[in-house]
Design a protein around this motif. Structure first.
Motif, PDB file in Angstrom:
ATOM      1  N   SER A 120       3.420   9.080  -3.564  1.00  0.00           N
ATOM      2  CA  SER A 120       3.065   7.943  -2.713  1.00  0.00           C
ATOM      3  C   SER A 120       3.958   7.975  -1.486  1.00  0.00           C
ATOM      4  O   SER A 120       4.998   8.649  -1.476  1.00  0.00           O
ATOM      5  N   LEU A 121       3.567   7.238  -0.462  1.00  0.00           N
ATOM      6  CA  LEU A 121       4.416   7.135   0.726  1.00  0.00           C
ATOM      7  C   LEU A 121       5.774   6.545   0.376  1.00  0.00           C
ATOM      8  O   LEU A 121       6.814   7.034   0.833  1.00  0.00           O
ATOM      9  N   LEU A 122       5.781   5.497  -0.435  1.00  0.00           N
ATOM     10  CA  LEU A 122       7.048   4.894  -0.840  1.00  0.00           C
ATOM     11  C   LEU A 122       7.877   5.879  -1.646  1.00  0.00           C
ATOM     12  O   LEU A 122       9.099   5.966  -1.476  1.00  0.00           O
ATOM     13  N   GLY A 123       7.247   6.639  -2.507  1.00  0.00           N
ATOM     14  CA  GLY A 123       7.958   7.673  -3.255  1.00  0.00           C
ATOM     15  C   GLY A 123       8.583   8.696  -2.324  1.00  0.00           C
ATOM     16  O   GLY A 123       9.707   9.154  -2.550  1.00  0.00           O
ATOM     17  N   LEU A 124       7.876   9.044  -1.247  1.00  0.00           N
ATOM     18  CA  LEU A 124       8.430   9.989  -0.268  1.00  0.00           C
ATOM     19  C   LEU A 124       9.661   9.411   0.426  1.00  0.00           C
ATOM     20  O   LEU A 124      10.651  10.122   0.636  1.00  0.00           O
ATOM     21  N   VAL A 125       9.617   8.136   0.780  1.00  0.00           N
ATOM     22  CA  VAL A 125      10.774   7.499   1.420  1.00  0.00           C
ATOM     23  C   VAL A 125      11.965   7.543   0.463  1.00  0.00           C
ATOM     24  O   VAL A 125      13.089   7.911   0.863  1.00  0.00           O
ATOM     25  N   ARG A 126      11.737   7.184  -0.786  1.00  0.00           N
ATOM     26  CA  ARG A 126      12.807   7.192  -1.782  1.00  0.00           C
ATOM     27  C   ARG A 126      13.320   8.621  -2.023  1.00  0.00           C
ATOM     28  O   ARG A 126      14.527   8.854  -2.099  1.00  0.00           O
ATOM     29  N   HIS A 127      12.399   9.570  -2.126  1.00  0.00           N
ATOM     30  CA  HIS A 127      12.770  10.970  -2.340  1.00  0.00           C
ATOM     31  C   HIS A 127      13.611  11.489  -1.175  1.00  0.00           C
ATOM     32  O   HIS A 127      14.655  12.124  -1.389  1.00  0.00           O
ATOM     33  N   GLU A 177       0.831  -1.218   0.000  1.00  0.00           N
ATOM     34  CA  GLU A 177       0.000   0.000   0.000  1.00  0.00           C
ATOM     35  C   GLU A 177       0.859   1.258   0.000  1.00  0.00           C
ATOM     36  O   GLU A 177       0.390   2.339  -0.376  1.00  0.00           O
ATOM     37  N   LEU A 178       2.117   1.124   0.417  1.00  0.00           N
ATOM     38  CA  LEU A 178       3.029   2.270   0.403  1.00  0.00           C
ATOM     39  C   LEU A 178       3.163   2.875  -0.993  1.00  0.00           C
ATOM     40  O   LEU A 178       3.478   4.046  -1.130  1.00  0.00           O
ATOM     41  N   HIS A 192       6.815  17.236   3.590  1.00  0.00           N
ATOM     42  CA  HIS A 192       6.445  15.920   3.082  1.00  0.00           C
ATOM     43  C   HIS A 192       5.646  15.107   4.110  1.00  0.00           C
ATOM     44  O   HIS A 192       4.845  14.257   3.714  1.00  0.00           O
ATOM     45  N   ASN A 193       5.821  15.377   5.381  1.00  0.00           N
ATOM     46  CA  ASN A 193       4.992  14.699   6.373  1.00  0.00           C
ATOM     47  C   ASN A 193       3.542  15.160   6.278  1.00  0.00           C
ATOM     48  O   ASN A 193       2.630  14.392   6.595  1.00  0.00           O
ATOM     49  N   GLY A 194       3.324  16.384   5.836  1.00  0.00           N
ATOM     50  CA  GLY A 194       1.949  16.821   5.547  1.00  0.00           C
ATOM     51  C   GLY A 194       1.352  16.005   4.416  1.00  0.00           C
ATOM     52  O   GLY A 194       0.196  15.570   4.483  1.00  0.00           O
ATOM     53  N   HIS A 195       2.149  15.761   3.382  1.00  0.00           N
ATOM     54  CA  HIS A 195       1.693  14.896   2.291  1.00  0.00           C
ATOM     55  C   HIS A 195       1.424  13.488   2.823  1.00  0.00           C
ATOM     56  O   HIS A 195       0.423  12.860   2.469  1.00  0.00           O
ATOM     57  N   ALA A 196       2.338  12.999   3.666  1.00  0.00           N
ATOM     58  CA  ALA A 196       2.207  11.638   4.211  1.00  0.00           C
ATOM     59  C   ALA A 196       0.930  11.495   5.031  1.00  0.00           C
ATOM     60  O   ALA A 196       0.278  10.446   4.991  1.00  0.00           O
ATOM     61  N   ASP A 197       0.565  12.544   5.768  1.00  0.00           N
ATOM     62  CA  ASP A 197      -0.697  12.528   6.512  1.00  0.00           C
ATOM     63  C   ASP A 197      -1.872  12.222   5.592  1.00  0.00           C
ATOM     64  O   ASP A 197      -2.702  11.365   5.880  1.00  0.00           O
ATOM     65  N   PHE A 257       9.830   8.814  -7.405  1.00  0.00           N
ATOM     66  CA  PHE A 257       8.383   8.575  -7.316  1.00  0.00           C
ATOM     67  C   PHE A 257       7.913   7.570  -8.364  1.00  0.00           C
ATOM     68  O   PHE A 257       7.136   6.677  -8.054  1.00  0.00           O
ATOM     69  N   ASP A 258       8.400   7.705  -9.592  1.00  0.00           N
ATOM     70  CA  ASP A 258       7.944   6.809 -10.661  1.00  0.00           C
ATOM     71  C   ASP A 258       8.317   5.359 -10.400  1.00  0.00           C
ATOM     72  O   ASP A 258       7.584   4.446 -10.759  1.00  0.00           O
ATOM     73  N   GLY A 259       9.453   5.132  -9.755  1.00  0.00           N
ATOM     74  CA  GLY A 259       9.917   3.772  -9.498  1.00  0.00           C
ATOM     75  C   GLY A 259       9.380   3.170  -8.207  1.00  0.00           C
ATOM     76  O   GLY A 259       9.757   2.060  -7.840  1.00  0.00           O
ATOM     77  N   ALA A 260       8.496   3.880  -7.530  1.00  0.00           N
ATOM     78  CA  ALA A 260       7.928   3.403  -6.265  1.00  0.00           C
ATOM     79  C   ALA A 260       6.778   2.451  -6.567  1.00  0.00           C
ATOM     80  O   ALA A 260       5.632   2.854  -6.697  1.00  0.00           O
ATOM     81  N   VAL A 261       7.119   1.176  -6.689  1.00  0.00           N
ATOM     82  CA  VAL A 261       6.137   0.148  -7.050  1.00  0.00           C
ATOM     83  C   VAL A 261       5.975  -0.831  -5.881  1.00  0.00           C
ATOM     84  O   VAL A 261       6.880  -0.980  -5.060  1.00  0.00           O
ATOM     85  N   PRO A 262       4.823  -1.520  -5.805  1.00  0.00           N
ATOM     86  CA  PRO A 262       4.532  -2.383  -4.651  1.00  0.00           C
ATOM     87  C   PRO A 262       5.245  -3.729  -4.672  1.00  0.00           C
ATOM     88  O   PRO A 262       4.647  -4.769  -4.414  1.00  0.00           O
ATOM     89  N   ASP A 263       6.517  -3.726  -4.930  1.00  0.00           N
ATOM     90  CA  ASP A 263       7.339  -4.927  -4.933  1.00  0.00           C
ATOM     91  C   ASP A 263       8.099  -4.967  -3.603  1.00  0.00           C
ATOM     92  O   ASP A 263       8.761  -3.981  -3.254  1.00  0.00           O
ATOM     93  N   PRO A 264       8.026  -6.069  -2.858  1.00  0.00           N
ATOM     94  CA  PRO A 264       8.711  -6.127  -1.565  1.00  0.00           C
ATOM     95  C   PRO A 264      10.205  -5.783  -1.653  1.00  0.00           C
ATOM     96  O   PRO A 264      10.749  -5.164  -0.738  1.00  0.00           O
ATOM     97  N   ALA A 265      10.865  -6.167  -2.731  1.00  0.00           N
ATOM     98  CA  ALA A 265      12.292  -5.851  -2.879  1.00  0.00           C
ATOM     99  C   ALA A 265      12.504  -4.343  -3.043  1.00  0.00           C
ATOM    100  O   ALA A 265      13.453  -3.781  -2.488  1.00  0.00           O
ATOM    101  N   VAL A 266      11.624  -3.697  -3.784  1.00  0.00           N
ATOM    102  CA  VAL A 266      11.710  -2.243  -3.982  1.00  0.00           C
ATOM    103  C   VAL A 266      11.447  -1.525  -2.659  1.00  0.00           C
ATOM    104  O   VAL A 266      12.146  -0.569  -2.303  1.00  0.00           O
ATOM    105  N   ILE A 267      10.463  -2.003  -1.928  1.00  0.00           N
ATOM    106  CA  ILE A 267      10.135  -1.402  -0.635  1.00  0.00           C
ATOM    107  C   ILE A 267      11.299  -1.577   0.341  1.00  0.00           C
ATOM    108  O   ILE A 267      11.725  -0.617   0.998  1.00  0.00           O
TER     109      ILE A 267
END
Length: 172
Positions: A54-61, A42-43, A155-160, A93-103
Motif C-alpha cells: 500500500s502507499l502507507l506501507g511504502l511510506v513506513r517501509h 485510502e493510503l 517503490h515510486n513505480g509501485h506508488a504509480d 506493510f502489515d501495520g499500515a492501517v487506515p487510522d489517522p494516528a497511524v498515518i
C-alpha cells in the motif's frame, strides 16, 4: 489525473556529485509525497490480494530504509527499525492501517528520517565516509545515496500503480 509538480526536477544537471545525488534523491522523495497527496485512509488500500503493498506501507517501509542506511549503518547509531522487526519483518506493510494516528505517525517518522539523512549527507566531510553493514560490508555515503535513489525509484513505480488504482490519478 495529475501532471505532477515538475519543480521536483528543476535542479541543475551539472555540478558537484554530492549536490547532484542529493537533488536526485530529493526529487524521488518528492515523487513519493506527490503520489500520496490528498489521500487519507485510502493510503492503506492494498494493491491486490494476497499482497499487503500500500502507499502507507511504502511510506513506513521507506522510513525504515532511510533509518537503516543513515542512522544505523553510516552514523553507527543503535536505531532499530520503527515499523518492522525480526519478529515482524513485514510490520511496515502489515501495520499500515487506515487510522489517522497511524498515518500521521508514518509521515512524522518518514520526515524525521529524511531530515536526519539530509543533515548527515550535508555534514559529511566527503562521499567516501564509510559505514559497516552486515549485508554489504563496508559501504560509502556515495553508495548509500545511489542505493536510496534506486530504492525510491523502484517503490515510486509501485506508488504509480497504487495511486492509479485508488482514484485513477496518473502522472510523473
Amino acid at each position: 489525473m495529475f501532471a505532477g509538480d515538475e519543480s521536483r526536477f528543476a535542479f541543475p544537471a551539472v555540478g558537484g556529485e554530492r549536490r547532484l545525488l542529493l537533488d536526485v534523491l530529493g526529487a524521488q522523495r518528492a515523487t513519493l509525497e506527490l503520489k500520496c497527496a490528498g489521500l487519507g485512509g485510502e493510503l492503506a488500500l492494498r494493491a491486490v490480494e494476497p499482497s499487503t503493498l500500500s502507499l502507507l506501507g511504502l511510506v513506513r517501509h521507506l522510513a525504515d530504509v532511510e533509518r537503516r542506511w543513515f542512522r544505523q549503518v553510516l552514523a553507527g547509531q543503535d536505531a532499530p527499525p520503527r515499523f518492522s522487526s525480526a519478529d515482524d519483518p513485514d510490520g511496515d506493510f502489515d501495520g499500515a492501517v487506515p487510522d489517522p494516528a497511524v498515518i500521521g505517525a508514518a509521515w512524522d517518522a518518514w520526515r524525521d528520517e529524511v531530515a536526519f539523512a539530509d543533515a548527515f549527507a550535508a555534514g559529511a566531510p566527503h562521499l567516501d565516509v564509510e559505514g559497516r553493514d552486515a549485508w554489504r560490508g563496508a559501504v560509502s555515503l556515495r553508495w548509500v545515496l545511489v542505493h536510496m535513489i534506486e530504492e525510491y525509484a523502484q517503490h515510486n513505480g509501485h506508488a504509480d500503480l497504487l495511486r492509479e488504482r485508488i482514484d485513477g490519478a496518473r502522472g510523473r
